[in-house]
Write a protein that holds these residues in place. Structure first.
Motif, mmCIF file in Angstrom:
data_model
loop_
_atom_site.group_PDB
_atom_site.id
_atom_site.type_symbol
_atom_site.label_atom_id
_atom_site.label_comp_id
_atom_site.label_asym_id
_atom_site.label_seq_id
_atom_site.Cartn_x
_atom_site.Cartn_y
_atom_site.Cartn_z
ATOM 1 N N GLY A 322 2.644 14.572 -10.348
ATOM 2 C CA GLY A 322 1.665 14.089 -9.359
ATOM 3 C C GLY A 322 0.628 13.156 -9.957
ATOM 4 O O GLY A 322 -0.548 13.193 -9.603
ATOM 5 N N LEU A 323 1.087 12.293 -10.858
ATOM 6 C CA LEU A 323 0.170 11.358 -11.513
ATOM 7 C C LEU A 323 -0.344 10.298 -10.536
ATOM 8 O O LEU A 323 -1.457 9.797 -10.662
ATOM 9 N N LEU A 324 0.488 9.972 -9.576
ATOM 10 C CA LEU A 324 0.130 8.915 -8.620
ATOM 11 C C LEU A 324 -0.352 9.528 -7.303
ATOM 12 O O LEU A 324 0.151 10.573 -6.913
ATOM 13 N N PRO A 325 -1.272 8.880 -6.577
ATOM 14 C CA PRO A 325 -1.965 7.664 -6.978
ATOM 15 C C PRO A 325 -2.978 7.934 -8.101
ATOM 16 O O PRO A 325 -3.470 9.051 -8.222
ATOM 17 N N ASP A 622 -2.350 -1.948 -4.949
ATOM 18 C CA ASP A 622 -2.677 -1.110 -3.778
ATOM 19 C C ASP A 622 -2.027 0.267 -3.905
ATOM 20 O O ASP A 622 -2.649 1.293 -3.629
ATOM 21 N N VAL A 623 -0.769 0.260 -4.320
ATOM 22 C CA VAL A 623 -0.014 1.515 -4.363
ATOM 23 C C VAL A 623 -0.435 2.374 -5.563
ATOM 24 O O VAL A 623 -0.624 3.583 -5.439
ATOM 25 N N LEU A 624 -0.615 1.755 -6.713
ATOM 26 C CA LEU A 624 -0.985 2.548 -7.895
ATOM 27 C C LEU A 624 -2.298 3.290 -7.660
ATOM 28 O O LEU A 624 -2.469 4.425 -8.081
ATOM 29 N N GLY A 631 5.859 3.494 0.811
ATOM 30 C CA GLY A 631 6.513 4.053 1.993
ATOM 31 C C GLY A 631 8.026 3.997 1.980
ATOM 32 O O GLY A 631 8.663 4.434 2.931
ATOM 33 N N GLY A 632 8.627 3.456 0.918
ATOM 34 C CA GLY A 632 10.063 3.186 0.947
ATOM 35 C C GLY A 632 10.944 4.397 0.699
ATOM 36 O O GLY A 632 10.533 5.398 0.101
ATOM 37 N N ARG A 633 12.158 4.291 1.216
ATOM 38 C CA ARG A 633 13.216 5.275 0.951
ATOM 39 C C ARG A 633 14.448 4.474 0.552
ATOM 40 O O ARG A 633 14.710 3.403 1.121
ATOM 41 N N LEU A 634 15.239 5.014 -0.357
ATOM 42 C CA LEU A 634 16.373 4.246 -0.889
ATOM 43 C C LEU A 634 17.392 3.901 0.202
ATOM 44 O O LEU A 634 17.912 4.804 0.872
ATOM 45 N N PRO A 635 17.720 2.618 0.340
ATOM 46 C CA PRO A 635 18.787 2.249 1.278
ATOM 47 C C PRO A 635 20.145 2.216 0.587
ATOM 48 O O PRO A 635 21.141 1.771 1.168
ATOM 49 N N THR A 636 20.151 2.689 -0.650
ATOM 50 C CA THR A 636 21.403 2.701 -1.406
ATOM 51 C C THR A 636 21.293 3.767 -2.491
ATOM 52 O O THR A 636 20.200 4.051 -2.979
#
Ligand code: BGC
Length: 810
Positions: A322-325, A622-624, A631-636
């Protein structure tokens, strides 16, 4: 407007001219019927325009795989609207995108340019993209029809695939877009089952046009038209580029000889005019800028959208502690070549020139109160980067007189198919780039020329390199996509400027200008070992280390496939050594498609940022720091090693590439083989936690209740998968009467519906999804057949994290 009346008024020569490329990017005007030039342009992440020139910049969005990783059709539709706005700004009527080919093998050179390994996700994201583009008054082009899923021998490869495989996988996204009303489809270079796609009547005429009712334009991929008669009869509507191609006079002759009926040409013209009418190139012109007549009513801010889309596409693959954010971080070691030289996009026709690319280093350096310590670590680049100083491009005639001069931001010339308007093409004999280099350090500097053709490089007026560079390939596009490089080393002194000039004798590409070369430079190369040691030292000194690793355009590009899935250069070693120096190491994967991560269990977190487009650096910051959620999920599916992948091979044998795996690509193949990947399809952690509370199925309608159980607002992608509800293993026929007994081998689970939801901490949201009829169908000799019986529907956070299941019967 009555198109039939217009067609009747045209003579044969005019009709044929309207379906034959006028130049690299357009079909010609016919003022007598109010038809303007119909302009086409690549490509998926931005709109290049007719001038493929850094002086005419384009917004660069995240790569298509990244867009699919958002699983957010509303966001992708907005991306489409932005692209329409860009197209209209640049006078483009037809965008050569989206790419609907599938992630069959991770070695596919254009993997980054395709959405997903799953046909349903590809179709939904593709339809949202095309819907946005077309709502903005610009044609979208579904490409490359069909089975152009890898690049090796792409002009000649014959894809052998059975009908079910084509229908259930490779054709499915095209069918979805045809149903959604896409205005154009591009016929691919390759063959399918023995027939090249620009002549494939069974697929173009019978399936696409007759069965699916596609009323738009079938355009050839560039230079893909071979035989005049066979392509004209086979369903192709426009042959690009021109003017020299197998149509034109040769098609006129075929019509006069009766080999091609004139009505066949009429139908092509009808389709050109219909598209022109839709895209505002026929009749009353649509205002050039976005106006209230064409949504959106207000212009979209491309930079803002590019940044939002990037953050939403980032996939937090791992973060066990749980280092991020990040919180309470004062010093941050930023390591890696791509942290400073961000890889915004992959190579090939999908490339655009953005006005500016925000690198992670630039974005993080702007953050108040953060002490950034940068180290290069390891350099994955194969070619020298273009010399980044103001440069003058001089257009010269045969006598060496200057025809025109253009300032450039860097020593990179790029005028493909179109010259700047003030250059007299007939007189042009050479282009020269001139720049002043003031070395920062003394020593042996590397200078290089990258391009195709004849070059002379001089330093302070003395010629130091004179070479003709021609890559060893029969793929004409590779002349542009994979140019050669020649280098020399010159001794330079710190602070003493030198005048550099590279002169290129101009060549042509299908009769069109092709000026694409650069003058590369690198400081005296530092010792690789010293770079790695410096990165360790910097990492050890800071609160947290962020290592940005990447592929490059020499690895991920149109025109060729990847050799392996390893990160280029010594980047794996870099990650391992940085992680040993700082236990709080976050790896940022700046790659368009899967790479092996041999260091995976030694690092604290892994954030996949894809090729994030021009605003990727700010999105990363922004994300770090938690201003945005990844928000992404793997599409592959993401493999541990290349060897584990169910399908890897992309090299045709005796001209043929057999899709022997049938419908079992991607997760369908992983599950069938019982293999476990590094990360399953659909995986992505985000910054909050979710409980899946309840599921209910009523007919094909499924309702799922999810609760945000974390401390911050978040966004969840609710994914529904189907499987035959049978006690038997999925690969053996199940008991009679169940869908598992369809008589064919079916995947264990398949994606059937998805949606995104936003919820605050503690909030519960009900998501209602309707499973499409097609999710219950298989392709048989008699066409689509719904397989009746009992199914299990699985609500999951990716295939590796199934939360709830319910039964339903159809
Ligand atoms: C690519 C297409 C592209 C076309 C025009 C071809 O080489 O395969 O995707 O649209 O070039 O640039």
């Amino acid at each position: 407007m009555d198109l039939e009346r217009l067609i009747k008024g045209l003579d044969l020569a005019t009709k044929i001219s309207l379906v034959t490329g006028a130049d690299m990017w357009s079909l010609p005007a016919a003022p007598e019927i109010g038809l303007r030039r119909l302009v086409m342009s690549d490509g998926p992440i931005g709109v290049r325009g007719e001038q493929w020139d850094p002086g005419d910049p384009s917004i660069a969005l995240p790569s298509p795989t990244a867009l699919a990783a958002t699983w957010d059709t509303a966001l992708v539709r907005r991306a489409g609207l932005l692209l329409a706005q860009e197209a209209r700004r640049k006078g483009v009527h037809m965008l050569l995108a989206p790419t609907l080919n599938l992630h069959r093998s991770p070695l596919g050179g254009r993997h980054f340019e395709c959405f997903s390994e799953d046909p349903f996700l590809t179709g939904e994201i593709g339809a949202a993209y095309a819907g946005g583009v077309q709502a903005g008054g610009v044609a979208a082009t579904a490409k490359h029809f069909v089975a152009n899923d890898s690049e090796t021998d792409r002009f000649t490869a014959d894809i052998r695939a059975d009908e079910r495989t084509l229908r259930e996988l490779y054709l499915a996204p095209f069918e979805r877009l045809a149903a959604a009303g896409v205005w154009a489809v591009m016929a691919a270079y390759n063959s399918v089952n023995g027939t090249t796609m620009t002549e494939h009547s069974a697929l173009l005429n019978d399936v696409l046009k007759d069965e699916w009712g596609f009323d738009g334009l079938v355009v050839s991929d560039w230079t893909a038209t071979r035989d005049t008669e066979r392509s004209a009869l086979g369903g192709l509507d426009a042959a690009m580029p021109g003017p020299r191609n197998p149509w034109g006079d040769r098609l006129a002759e075929a019509v006069r000889d009766g080999r091609v009926p004139e009505e066949v040409v009429d139908d092509k013209v009808r389709r050109v005019l219909r598209l022109a009418q839709r895209a505002g190139a026929l009749g009353e012109p649509v205002p050039p800028a976005v106006s209230s007549a064409v949504p959106p009513a207000r212009p979209i801010d491309g930079r803002v959208l590019a940044r939002e889309a990037a953050a939403r596409s980032f996939v937090l693959l791992a973060d066990e502690r749980g280092l991020l954010p990040l919180a309470g971080v004062r010093s941050l070691a930023l390591v890696g070549s791509a942290a400073a030289d961000a890889k915004a996009m992959g190579g090939g026709s999908a490339q655009v020139f953005p006005a500016h690319v925000v690198s992670p280093l630039e974005a993080l350096s702007r953050r108040e109160g953060l002490d950034i310590r940068y180290a290069l670590g390891a350099d994955p680049r194969v070619r020298l980067a273009p010399l980044a100083v103001p440069t003058t491009a001089r257009f010269l005639d045969a006598g060496g007189d200057v025809l025109a001069e253009h300032p450039l931001p860097a020593a990179q010339a790029h005028w493909v198919a179109a010259l700047p308007p003030d250059v007299d093409a007939a007189a042009l004999a050479a282009v020269e780039l001139r720049a002043t280099l003031t070395p920062a350090v003394s020593g042996g500097h590397e200078l290089g020329v990258t391009g195709t053709g004849a070059f002379a490089l001089s330093v302070d007026g003395h010629t130091v390199l004179e070479k003709s560079i021609y890559p060893d390939t029969s793929d004409l596009a590779s002349l542009l996509l994979a140019p050669g490089e020649r280098r020399i080393v010159v001794e330079l002194t710190a602070g003493v400027p030198v005048e550099l000039a590279v002169r290129h004798t101009t060549g042509a590409f299908h009769g069109l200008p092709r000026i694409a070369f650069s003058l590369g430079h690198a400081d005296p190369p530092p010792d690789e070992e010293a770079l790695l040691a410096e990165a360790e030292r910097v990492a050890a000194s800071a609160d947290v280390a962020v290592v940005v690793v990447s592929t490059t355009m020499e690895v991920e590009s149109e025109g060729f496939d990847r050799q392996n899935l390893a990160l280029p250069g010594r980047q794996d070693e870099l990650v391992t050594r940085v992680a040993a120096a700082n236990p709080r190491t976050i790896v940022v994967l700046n790659t368009g498609s899967p790479v092996e991560m041999p260091w995976l269990d030694r690092v604290a977190a892994v954030l996949l940022t894809w090729f994030p487009g021009q605003e990727g650096g700010d999105a990363l910051a922004d994300v770090l720091f938690g201003d945005a959620e990844p928000g992404g999920r793997l599409p592959t599916t993401w493999p541990v090693t290349a060897a584990d992948c169910p399908v890897l091979d992309v090299t045709p044998a005796d001209g043929a590439l057999s899709y022997d795996e049938g419908v079992f690509i991607g997760y369908r193949g992983w599950e069938r083989l019982g293999r476990t990947p590094a990360f399953w399809f659909g995986h992505g952690l985000g910054y909050t936690t979710w409980s899946y509370d309840e599921i209910a199925a009523e007919g094909r309608t499924v309702t799922v209740a999810v609760t945000n159980t974390g401390a911050r607002p978040g966004r969840e992608v609710v994914q529904l998968y189907l499987s035959p509800d049978s006690p038997d293993s999925p690969d053996s026929p199940a008991s009679p009467g169940s869908p598992g007994s369809a008589g064919v081998e079916r995947p264990a689970r398949w994606l059937a519906a998805f949606d995104t939801v936003d919820a605050g901490p503690g909030q519960t949201v009900l998501v209602t999804l309707v499973l499409p009829e097609r999710a219950f169908q298989i392709w048989t000799d008699d066409g689509w057949r719904t397989v009746p019986g009992a199914y299990r529907v699985h609500a999951a956070r990716g295939l590796g994290d199934e939360r709830l299941t319910a039964s339903l019967t159809v």
